[in-house]
Design an enzyme around this catalytic site. Structure first.
Site, PDB file in Angstrom:
ATOM      1  N   SER A  17       1.041  -1.166   0.034  1.00  0.00           N
ATOM      2  CA  SER A  17      -0.045   0.067   0.055  1.00  0.00           C
ATOM      3  C   SER A  17       0.805   1.114  -0.050  1.00  0.00           C
ATOM      4  CB  SER A  17      -0.941  -0.085   1.248  1.00  0.00           C
ATOM      5  OG  SER A  17      -1.718   1.247   0.983  1.00  0.00           O
ATOM      6  N   HIS A  44      -2.577  -0.846  -3.245  1.00  0.00           N
ATOM      7  CA  HIS A  44      -3.715   0.033  -3.245  1.00  0.00           C
ATOM      8  C   HIS A  44      -3.509   1.473  -3.671  1.00  0.00           C
ATOM      9  CE1 HIS A  44      -4.101  -1.786   0.929  1.00  0.00           C
ATOM     10  NE2 HIS A  44      -4.485  -2.672   0.201  1.00  0.00           N
ATOM     11  N   ASP A 137      -4.482  -5.286   5.135  1.00  0.00           N
ATOM     12  CA  ASP A 137      -4.702  -5.945   4.032  1.00  0.00           C
ATOM     13  C   ASP A 137      -3.736  -6.847   4.029  1.00  0.00           C
ATOM     14  OD1 ASP A 137      -6.159  -6.738   1.761  1.00  0.00           O
ATOM     15  OD2 ASP A 137      -5.087  -5.369   0.516  1.00  0.00           O
TER      16      ASP A 137
END
Length: 218
Positions: A17, A44, A137
């Protein structure tokens, strides 16, 4: 071929991310063009802006890099990048399936969804590498990877721009190696080499068995 799984070569999933671009460049830039493994990349991204991630990475690595498209096959030496606003999943064939992310989950594209389907499809051929990022995540996804016999690496806190994702991965107790960013590419190469050794011809386009050819990307 690993019993119960159609993929005959290792598959490496790099997930990240915040801070992921620099981490991807560092890792992918150190991988050889003839890496006998397929590579999947998920970060992301803002779902409302076109992503240049694939184009940037293509200039920084010897691997072939392309933005993933529906129906793409996994090919050794090729890195497929999840596009913005689409979740990247794998079917049992195995082929890429892209699903519109919509409003949920907040992690878009989702590392959990990628890793869970990768685990089921590729089993012990899977290597999940959790890089810098905020949030948790990938925590669920690596549970699936471990349950299906795969391996998990995570970036260490010292070299992570954000330790949320790798920290959450490490907290599961399922991470095989915690590595500094400079160590990750070498560890991938060693792991892939050991995993690919039982199969001959993996440096070539996969297709040793007639009728099971894996054509290169156009």
């Amino acid at each position: 071929m690993t019993a119960g799984h159609p993929v005959r070569f290792p598959v490496v999933a790099l997930v990240a991310s915040a801070g992921g671009l620099d981490a991807f460049v560092h890792v992918l830039g150190s991988l050889p063009a003839d890496l006998p493994a397929a590579v999947l990349v998920t970060q992301h991204l803002n779902p409302f802006r076109p992503s240049q991630l694939a184009a940037i990475l293509a200039e920084r690595t010897a691997l072939r890099v392309a933005e993933a498209a529906d129906g793409d096959r996994l090919v050794p030496g090729v890195a497929l990048v999840a596009p913005a606003a689409r979740h990247l999943l794998l079917t049992p064939e195995p082929r890429i399936v892209l699903v519109d992310s919509g409003a949920l989950p907040p992690a878009r594209p989702s590392a959990d969804l990628l890793l869970a389907t990768l685990a089921v499809t590729c089993g012990p051929r899977t290597l999940a590498v959790v890089l810098t990022g905020k949030g948790t995540d990938a925590q669920v996804g690596i549970r699936a990877v471990a349950r299906c016999g795969g391996t998990v690496f995570a970036q260490d806190e010292q070299t992570s721009a954000h330790f949320g994702m790798p920290g959450a991965a490490i907290a599961t107790g399922l991470v095989g190696s915690v590595l500094s960013l400079p160590e990750i590419a070498e560890a991938i190469i060693a792991h892939v080499g050991a995993s690919a050794r039982p199969d001959r011809g993996l440096a070539r386009a996969v297709g040793a068995t007639p009728g099971n050819e894996e054509p290169p990307l156009p």
